[in-house]
Design an enzyme around this catalytic site. Structure first.
Site, PDB file in Angstrom:
ATOM      1  N   ASP A  13     -11.713  -6.864  18.280  1.00 45.94           N
ATOM      2  CA  ASP A  13     -11.666  -5.910  19.388  1.00 45.94           C
ATOM      3  C   ASP A  13     -10.224  -5.431  19.542  1.00 45.94           C
ATOM      4  O   ASP A  13      -9.287  -6.023  19.001  1.00 45.94           O
ATOM      5  CB  ASP A  13     -12.159  -6.610  20.660  1.00 45.94           C
ATOM      6  CG  ASP A  13     -12.072  -5.725  21.891  1.00 45.94           C
ATOM      7  OD1 ASP A  13     -12.522  -4.566  21.828  1.00 45.94           O
ATOM      8  OD2 ASP A  13     -11.525  -6.188  22.910  1.00 45.94           O
ATOM      9  N   ASP A  15      -8.476  -3.328  22.914  1.00 40.66           N
ATOM     10  CA  ASP A  15      -7.865  -3.499  24.239  1.00 40.66           C
ATOM     11  C   ASP A  15      -8.125  -4.893  24.793  1.00 40.66           C
ATOM     12  O   ASP A  15      -9.274  -5.330  24.895  1.00 40.66           O
ATOM     13  CB  ASP A  15      -8.410  -2.461  25.217  1.00 40.66           C
ATOM     14  CG  ASP A  15      -7.925  -1.060  24.905  1.00 40.66           C
ATOM     15  OD1 ASP A  15      -7.159  -0.903  23.940  1.00 40.66           O
ATOM     16  OD2 ASP A  15      -8.306  -0.116  25.621  1.00 40.66           O
ATOM     17  N   ASP A 214     -12.440 -10.191  23.881  1.00 39.23           N
ATOM     18  CA  ASP A 214     -12.098 -10.693  25.216  1.00 39.23           C
ATOM     19  C   ASP A 214     -13.068 -10.275  26.304  1.00 39.23           C
ATOM     20  O   ASP A 214     -12.970 -10.759  27.434  1.00 39.23           O
ATOM     21  CB  ASP A 214     -10.703 -10.199  25.614  1.00 39.23           C
ATOM     22  CG  ASP A 214     -10.697  -8.721  25.966  1.00 39.23           C
ATOM     23  OD1 ASP A 214     -10.272  -8.364  27.086  1.00 39.23           O
ATOM     24  OD2 ASP A 214     -11.146  -7.913  25.136  1.00 39.23           O
TER      25      ASP A 214
END
EC number: 3.1.3.70
Length: 271
Positions: A13, A15, A214
């Site tokens: 991922d 951001d 996240d």
């Protein structure tokens, strides 16, 4: 046990994981990106971002030419050497951005749900929301198969909205900052499995996979990985997996690219 010397794919991922949530800095991860590149380990970016945004970031990170997963799996950008694959350079899953926008506008007008999409505002507003430059913010509006929005209604109305989308063959997905609407057939997990199968077909051996994320929208990706790093994030919901065997899953103490580095250190430095 595994190492970067064996066939390996790293899915990440952006951001809040490889990039800092606020500054978009990635330098703490730079040594590992260099080491993986030198070992010919593909780092496959996987995000809710548009392919236009991600191609720009790929070049910045030194990952150009590799496949990537955009718009939460609704778009797969193929590797440069995969030109013989039907659909090159991109594969789109499900209905288009324009078709989804029509559905959302109808729901907003007829059922009075309150939300603001990226199509409703200009690049200056998106730059203010995200901290991106205006030129980078403009790339966030180049969706091909999803819509990004800010929810401005109650939790009860959100449940109703989600149900209506499901009835219409769409899904409502939470990211680190925004919400995303895409075809129910699309997903980071399906896209990752397709890429894994393609590498296996080309090499004759299934690669070992490591995923890092996240946010809640990273859970489907991490579920299909052999090993997973859950980077400490800002989202209050966090990431919860069905199989959190500590031999397979590592939860970091650090956030963003420092957590990304911590996860790579955990799985590789001691091996």
């Amino acid at each position: 046990m595994f190492s970067i010397q064996q066939p390996l794919l790293v899915f990440s991922d952006l951001d809040g994981t490889l990039l800092d949530s606020h500054s978009y800095d990635w330098q703490p991860a730079a040594p590992w990106l260099t080491r993986l590149r030198e070992a010919n380990v593909p780092v496959i970016l996987c995000s809710s971002k548009t392919s236009a945004e991600m191609l720009y970031l790929q070049k910045t990170l030194g990952l150009q030419g590799l496949p990537l997963i955009a718009e939460n799996g609704a778009v797969i950008q193929l590797a440069e050497q995969w030109q013989e694959i039907d659909g090159f350079p991109r594969i789109i899953s499900g209905i288009s951005h324009g078709e989804i926008s029509l559905v959302l506008n109808t729901l907003r007008e007829k059922e009075h749900f309150k939300f603001t999409t990226f199509d409703d505002v200009d690049d200056a507003t998106i730059a203010e929301w995200t901290g991106l430059s205006r030129s980078q913010a403009a790339l966030t509006q180049l969706h091909e198969a999803s819509v990004t929005l800010i929810w401005r209604d109650s939790d009860e109305r959100m449940a109703q909205f989600t149900a209506r989308l499901n009835e219409l063959g769409l899904q409502f997905m939470q990211g680190a900052r925004f919400w995303h609407v895409l075809d129910a057939s699309a997903g980071k997990d399906q896209a990752a499995n397709w890429i894994i199968a393609t590498y296996q077909q080309l090499s004759g051996k299934r690669p070992t996979t490591l995923g890092l994320g996240d946010g809640p929208n990273d859970a489907p990706l991490l579920e299909v990985m052999d090993y997973a790093v859950i980077v400490k994030g800002l989202n209050r919901e966090g990431v919860h997996l069905h199989d959190e065997d500590p031999a397979r899953v590592w939860r970091t103490q650090r956030e963003g690219p420092e957590g990304w580095r911590e996860g790579l250190d955990h799985f590789f430095s001691a091996r």
